[in-house]
Design a protein around this motif. Structure first.
Motif, PDB file in Angstrom:
ATOM      1  N   ALA A   1     -58.159 -28.844 -55.046  1.00  0.00           N
ATOM      2  CA  ALA A   1     -57.223 -30.003 -54.306  1.00  0.00           C
ATOM      3  C   ALA A   1     -55.730 -29.479 -53.841  1.00  0.00           C
ATOM      4  O   ALA A   1     -55.373 -27.654 -54.012  1.00  0.00           O
ATOM      5  CB  ALA A   1     -56.888 -30.913 -55.367  1.00  0.00           C
ATOM      6  N   PHE A   2     -54.909 -29.442 -52.604  1.00  0.00           N
ATOM      7  CA  PHE A   2     -54.522 -28.759 -52.124  1.00  0.00           C
ATOM      8  C   PHE A   2     -53.246 -29.654 -52.884  1.00  0.00           C
ATOM      9  O   PHE A   2     -52.984 -30.500 -52.839  1.00  0.00           O
ATOM     10  CB  PHE A   2     -54.649 -29.186 -50.369  1.00  0.00           C
ATOM     11  CG  PHE A   2     -55.420 -28.194 -49.336  1.00  0.00           C
ATOM     12  CD1 PHE A   2     -55.102 -27.353 -49.041  1.00  0.00           C
ATOM     13  CD2 PHE A   2     -56.778 -29.190 -49.109  1.00  0.00           C
ATOM     14  CE1 PHE A   2     -56.310 -26.807 -48.290  1.00  0.00           C
ATOM     15  CE2 PHE A   2     -57.822 -28.400 -48.600  1.00  0.00           C
ATOM     16  CZ  PHE A   2     -57.489 -27.554 -47.946  1.00  0.00           C
ATOM     17  N   VAL A   3     -52.207 -28.035 -52.755  1.00  0.00           N
ATOM     18  CA  VAL A   3     -50.352 -28.453 -53.174  1.00  0.00           C
ATOM     19  C   VAL A   3     -49.955 -27.727 -52.453  1.00  0.00           C
ATOM     20  O   VAL A   3     -49.426 -29.419 -52.061  1.00  0.00           O
ATOM     21  CB  VAL A   3     -50.442 -27.304 -54.007  1.00  0.00           C
ATOM     22  CG1 VAL A   3     -49.342 -26.926 -54.613  1.00  0.00           C
ATOM     23  CG2 VAL A   3     -51.739 -27.247 -55.365  1.00  0.00           C
ATOM     24  N   ALA A   4     -50.242 -27.237 -51.149  1.00  0.00           N
ATOM     25  CA  ALA A   4     -49.909 -27.037 -49.938  1.00  0.00           C
ATOM     26  C   ALA A   4     -50.797 -26.116 -48.796  1.00  0.00           C
ATOM     27  O   ALA A   4     -51.498 -25.954 -49.201  1.00  0.00           O
ATOM     28  CB  ALA A   4     -48.869 -26.300 -49.783  1.00  0.00           C
ATOM     29  N   PRO A   5     -51.228 -27.123 -47.906  1.00  0.00           N
ATOM     30  CA  PRO A   5     -50.080 -28.464 -47.325  1.00  0.00           C
ATOM     31  C   PRO A   5     -50.203 -29.544 -47.988  1.00  0.00           C
ATOM     32  O   PRO A   5     -51.895 -29.677 -48.417  1.00  0.00           O
ATOM     33  CB  PRO A   5     -50.067 -28.202 -45.723  1.00  0.00           C
ATOM     34  CG  PRO A   5     -51.671 -27.922 -46.054  1.00  0.00           C
ATOM     35  CD  PRO A   5     -51.475 -26.885 -46.410  1.00  0.00           C
TER      36      PRO A   5
ATOM     37  N   PRO B   1     -50.613 -33.511 -47.446  1.00  0.00           N
ATOM     38  CA  PRO B   1     -51.723 -34.252 -46.019  1.00  0.00           C
ATOM     39  C   PRO B   1     -50.644 -34.762 -45.727  1.00  0.00           C
ATOM     40  O   PRO B   1     -49.467 -35.933 -45.504  1.00  0.00           O
ATOM     41  CB  PRO B   1     -52.297 -35.483 -46.561  1.00  0.00           C
ATOM     42  CG  PRO B   1     -52.213 -35.195 -48.520  1.00  0.00           C
ATOM     43  CD  PRO B   1     -51.230 -33.758 -48.937  1.00  0.00           C
ATOM     44  N   GLY B   2     -50.954 -34.475 -44.264  1.00  0.00           N
ATOM     45  CA  GLY B   2     -50.024 -35.421 -43.180  1.00  0.00           C
ATOM     46  C   GLY B   2     -48.167 -33.842 -42.786  1.00  0.00           C
ATOM     47  O   GLY B   2     -47.840 -34.392 -41.885  1.00  0.00           O
ATOM     48  N   ALA B   3     -48.264 -33.284 -43.799  1.00  0.00           N
ATOM     49  CA  ALA B   3     -47.009 -32.855 -43.519  1.00  0.00           C
ATOM     50  C   ALA B   3     -47.719 -31.481 -42.269  1.00  0.00           C
ATOM     51  O   ALA B   3     -47.598 -31.261 -42.167  1.00  0.00           O
ATOM     52  CB  ALA B   3     -46.325 -31.633 -44.776  1.00  0.00           C
TER      53      ALA B   3
END
Length: 199
Positions: A137-141, A143-145
């Motif tokens: 899983a992405f912590v950063a960025p 989604p859509g940020a």
């Protein structure tokens, strides 16, 4: 000086007192005084394996060669549930069905054409099948940020409840291409910075 086991070619010439010399005569034979030596390469003794595609044993036989019909195996005291194929210096045993999870012991021996049998080679291992993919899983960025990876790091987490994540397998792609990123990884995830703008 003793001659090592193996194939031997003898050549002889002889002359009479008048100087007439024979053509060279040749005799080929095999010296075989020692049984083969065998050791199991994989799975290593005492190891835990998550996939069991084969058991591989290596042998050293420098005399008459291994007799294919001489291969004897044992799996947990019974028959090996599969087949064993003889190579030039190895025996590969492939299971024909599923292997139950847990501790297992595999034994193999073989003999050469002179009927000299090797000492048994044994490995005891734990089979812990793992066919589940790791979660990531992405912590950063987010989604859509709006995000600039040249300023803030890309951070992700991963986990695997069975065999664990192989962090050396990690790769980061941007629009289908390998990203030129500087990444640090650990058992729980990765943090990456990208020194140039992504296309």
């Amino acid at each position: 000086e003793p001659v090592d086991d193996g194939r031997i070619s003898l050549f002889v010439t002889v002359a009479d007192l008048a100087g007439n010399e024979t053509f060279e005569e040749r005799a080929d034979f095999v010296i075989d005084t020692r049984p083969p030596e065998v050791e199991i390469e994989t799975p290593a003794d005492g190891s835990t394996v998550f996939r069991l595609e084969s058991i591989r044993a290596l042998f050293d036989e420098r005399g008459s060669g291994v007799d294919p019909a001489s291969i004897v195996t044992s799996f947990d005291g019974g028959a090996w549930p599969g087949q064993c194929d003889l190579g030039s210096a190895e025996v590969t045993c492939i299971p024909s069905g599923s292997i139950e999870p847990g501790a297992h012991t595999f034994l193999i021996s073989l003999a050469d054409a002179a009927a000299q049998r090797s000492v048994d080679a044994t490995t005891t291992f734990t089979y812990q099948p793992d066919e589940t993919e790791p979660t990531v899983a992405f912590v950063a960025p987010a989604p859509g940020a709006l995000f600039d990876p040249q300023i803030a790091p890309i951070v992700l987490t991963w986990s695997d409840s069975s065999s664990g994540v192989d962090s050396a397998s990690f790769s980061l792609l941007a629009n289908g291409q390998l990203a030129l990123a500087s990444c640090g990884t650990n058992d729980g995830g990765a943090s990456c910075t990208i020194p140039q703008r992504l296309a």
